[in-house]
Design a protein around this motif. Structure first.
Motif, PDB file in Angstrom:
ATOM      1  N   PRO A  74      28.196  34.355  15.838  1.00  0.00           N
ATOM      2  CA  PRO A  74      27.231  35.448  15.687  1.00  0.00           C
ATOM      3  C   PRO A  74      26.500  35.468  14.354  1.00  0.00           C
ATOM      4  O   PRO A  74      25.427  36.073  14.246  1.00  0.00           O
ATOM      5  N   HIS A  75      27.042  34.797  13.329  1.00  0.00           N
ATOM      6  CA  HIS A  75      26.404  34.837  12.012  1.00  0.00           C
ATOM      7  C   HIS A  75      25.401  33.705  11.809  1.00  0.00           C
ATOM      8  O   HIS A  75      24.731  33.665  10.769  1.00  0.00           O
ATOM      9  N   ARG A  76      25.298  32.814  12.778  1.00  0.00           N
ATOM     10  CA  ARG A  76      24.342  31.719  12.663  1.00  0.00           C
ATOM     11  C   ARG A  76      22.923  32.286  12.646  1.00  0.00           C
ATOM     12  O   ARG A  76      22.560  33.144  13.439  1.00  0.00           O
ATOM     13  N   GLY A  77      22.114  31.825  11.698  1.00  0.00           N
ATOM     14  CA  GLY A  77      20.734  32.273  11.608  1.00  0.00           C
ATOM     15  C   GLY A  77      20.544  33.608  10.924  1.00  0.00           C
ATOM     16  O   GLY A  77      19.445  34.171  10.947  1.00  0.00           O
ATOM     17  N   ALA A  78      21.600  34.116  10.283  1.00  0.00           N
ATOM     18  CA  ALA A  78      21.506  35.421   9.620  1.00  0.00           C
ATOM     19  C   ALA A  78      20.605  35.360   8.397  1.00  0.00           C
ATOM     20  O   ALA A  78      20.418  34.299   7.790  1.00  0.00           O
ATOM     21  N   ASP A  79      20.041  36.512   8.044  1.00  0.00           N
ATOM     22  CA  ASP A  79      19.370  36.665   6.755  1.00  0.00           C
ATOM     23  C   ASP A  79      20.449  37.056   5.755  1.00  0.00           C
ATOM     24  O   ASP A  79      20.923  38.200   5.746  1.00  0.00           O
ATOM     25  N   TRP A  80      20.838  36.124   4.907  1.00  0.00           N
ATOM     26  CA  TRP A  80      21.987  36.345   4.032  1.00  0.00           C
ATOM     27  C   TRP A  80      21.632  37.154   2.791  1.00  0.00           C
ATOM     28  O   TRP A  80      22.531  37.568   2.061  1.00  0.00           O
ATOM     29  N   GLY A  81      20.355  37.413   2.558  1.00  0.00           N
ATOM     30  CA  GLY A  81      19.983  38.199   1.384  1.00  0.00           C
ATOM     31  C   GLY A  81      20.637  39.565   1.367  1.00  0.00           C
ATOM     32  O   GLY A  81      21.358  39.916   0.413  1.00  0.00           O
ATOM     33  N   PRO A  82      20.433  40.400   2.389  1.00  0.00           N
ATOM     34  CA  PRO A  82      21.077  41.714   2.408  1.00  0.00           C
ATOM     35  C   PRO A  82      22.603  41.640   2.431  1.00  0.00           C
ATOM     36  O   PRO A  82      23.280  42.508   1.870  1.00  0.00           O
ATOM     37  N   VAL A  83      23.143  40.615   3.075  1.00  0.00           N
ATOM     38  CA  VAL A  83      24.600  40.464   3.130  1.00  0.00           C
ATOM     39  C   VAL A  83      25.155  40.177   1.732  1.00  0.00           C
ATOM     40  O   VAL A  83      26.197  40.720   1.333  1.00  0.00           O
ATOM     41  N   LEU A  84      24.461  39.342   0.991  1.00  0.00           N
ATOM     42  CA  LEU A  84      24.885  39.054  -0.383  1.00  0.00           C
ATOM     43  C   LEU A  84      24.805  40.304  -1.248  1.00  0.00           C
ATOM     44  O   LEU A  84      25.711  40.583  -2.041  1.00  0.00           O
ATOM     45  N   THR A  85      23.744  41.060  -1.087  1.00  0.00           N
ATOM     46  CA  THR A  85      23.610  42.292  -1.864  1.00  0.00           C
ATOM     47  C   THR A  85      24.746  43.260  -1.559  1.00  0.00           C
ATOM     48  O   THR A  85      25.340  43.864  -2.462  1.00  0.00           O
ATOM     49  N   ALA A  86      25.081  43.382  -0.274  1.00  0.00           N
ATOM     50  CA  ALA A  86      26.166  44.276   0.118  1.00  0.00           C
ATOM     51  C   ALA A  86      27.518  43.816  -0.416  1.00  0.00           C
ATOM     52  O   ALA A  86      28.418  44.631  -0.638  1.00  0.00           O
ATOM     53  N   ALA A  87      27.655  42.514  -0.659  1.00  0.00           N
ATOM     54  CA  ALA A  87      28.907  41.974  -1.180  1.00  0.00           C
ATOM     55  C   ALA A  87      28.988  42.039  -2.703  1.00  0.00           C
ATOM     56  O   ALA A  87      29.961  41.564  -3.292  1.00  0.00           O
TER      57      ALA A  87
END
Length: 297
Positions: free
Chosen positions: A203-216
């Motif tokens: 399910p994480h394939r193709g994600a926009d990792w920018g917001p995920v990195l910010t949340a982490a």
């Protein structure tokens, strides 16, 4: 970490059949994945070097961790880019790490490389030091809990250190859209079939990792897309890469293709046949890599 592939290893299907190029889970057809990882590294070496040259670093790193290293595409690109640095390569596959160590010895850089076998989905990671740079290519999307892993990376980094997250857009494409002549659009249909599998299992394939990195807990330092569009006609390595990658793709989609499409795909995969993809004058390699660079917020 497979690395799909064909990205990809990982509890997922990625660039190479039912799992991605970088495998981070032991016991998964290491030899076949390792071949594709090595070919991927050779064919896309220039693009990987461009990514390492782009990294927004305040100073050249001394200690680097390559998370999901596979057979070492990122490891050796980073060693080339930063000649004073050492790299700790982390992967779940002992076969991939053995191959990486053998390459390091052959290249005379074994004194600058260490390997650690570890499952990044495990509750606790081994001691990976306090690196100036953490590199994760085609590996994070395969993790069961990437949010947790990203928080662990954040805690791992030395003050001022950089995290580089590289992801692939999926299987490379090798044919024009209207090929082959008897089954135009075959490659697109194969990709659509793998996309459906990935949506369910990765399910994480193709994600926009920018917001995920910010949340982490990261602050983004830059992002870019690297476009790959290589003429592969007459290039033996590209031919082998196409055969190996499409062979993995066939393993993932064979049950979903109709008989005519499967027969056409098998003709492309017959290395000695007149319709072999490796013999085509219009053979190309087309894909994209997305890169995010981030520091601890």
């Amino acid at each position: 970490m497979t690395h799909e592939h064909p990205q990809h290893g990982h509890a997922h299907q990625h660039q190479h059949g039912n799992r991605p190029a970088h495998s981070h889970r032991p016991g998964e057809d290491d030899a076949g994945q390792a071949e594709i990882l090595d070919l991927d590294a050779e064919v896309l070496a220039e693009h990987t070097a461009a990514i390492t040259a782009w990294l927004p670093l305040a100073a050249a790193p001394q200690q680097i961790v390559d998370l999901g290293s596979g057979t070492g595409a990122g490891t050796f690109a980073l060693l080339d880019r930063f000649p004073e640095a050492s790299v700790l390569a982390v992967d779940a596959s002992p076969g991939h790490l053995l191959r990486l160590r053998e390459k390091a010895c052959a290249l005379g850089v074994d004194n600058r490389v260490r390997t650690v076998q570890a499952d990044l989905d495990a509750d606790g990671w081994p001691d990976l030091g306090a690196p100036d740079l953490v590199w994760a290519s085609a590996s994070v999307h395969h993790l069961a809990d990437p949010d947790r892993a990203l928080r662990q990376v954040r805690e791992l980094l030395a003050p001022g250190g950089l995290f580089a997250l590289v992801e692939l857009s999926g299987f490379p494409r090798f044919l024009p859209d209207d090929a082959p002549a008897d089954r135009p659009g075959l490659e697109a249909r194969c990709h659509a079939a793998t996309d459906r599998l990935h949506a369910e299992h990765v399910p994480h394939r193709g994600a926009d990792w920018g917001p995920v990195l910010t949340a982490a807990g990261f602050a983004l330092a830059g992002a870019r897309t690297v476009t790959v569009d290589l003429d592969g006609a007459g290039r033996e390595t590209v031919g082998r890469y196409a055969l190996a990658t499409l062979g993995r793709l066939r393993g993932a989609v064979a049950e979903t293709l109709d008989a005519a499409d499967l027969a056409a795909l098998d003709r492309l995969l017959d290395a000695d046949g007149p319709d072999s993809i490796a013999r085509r004058g219009d053979l190309v390699v087309r894909t994209e890599r997305q890169v995010w660079a981030a520091r601890r917020a």
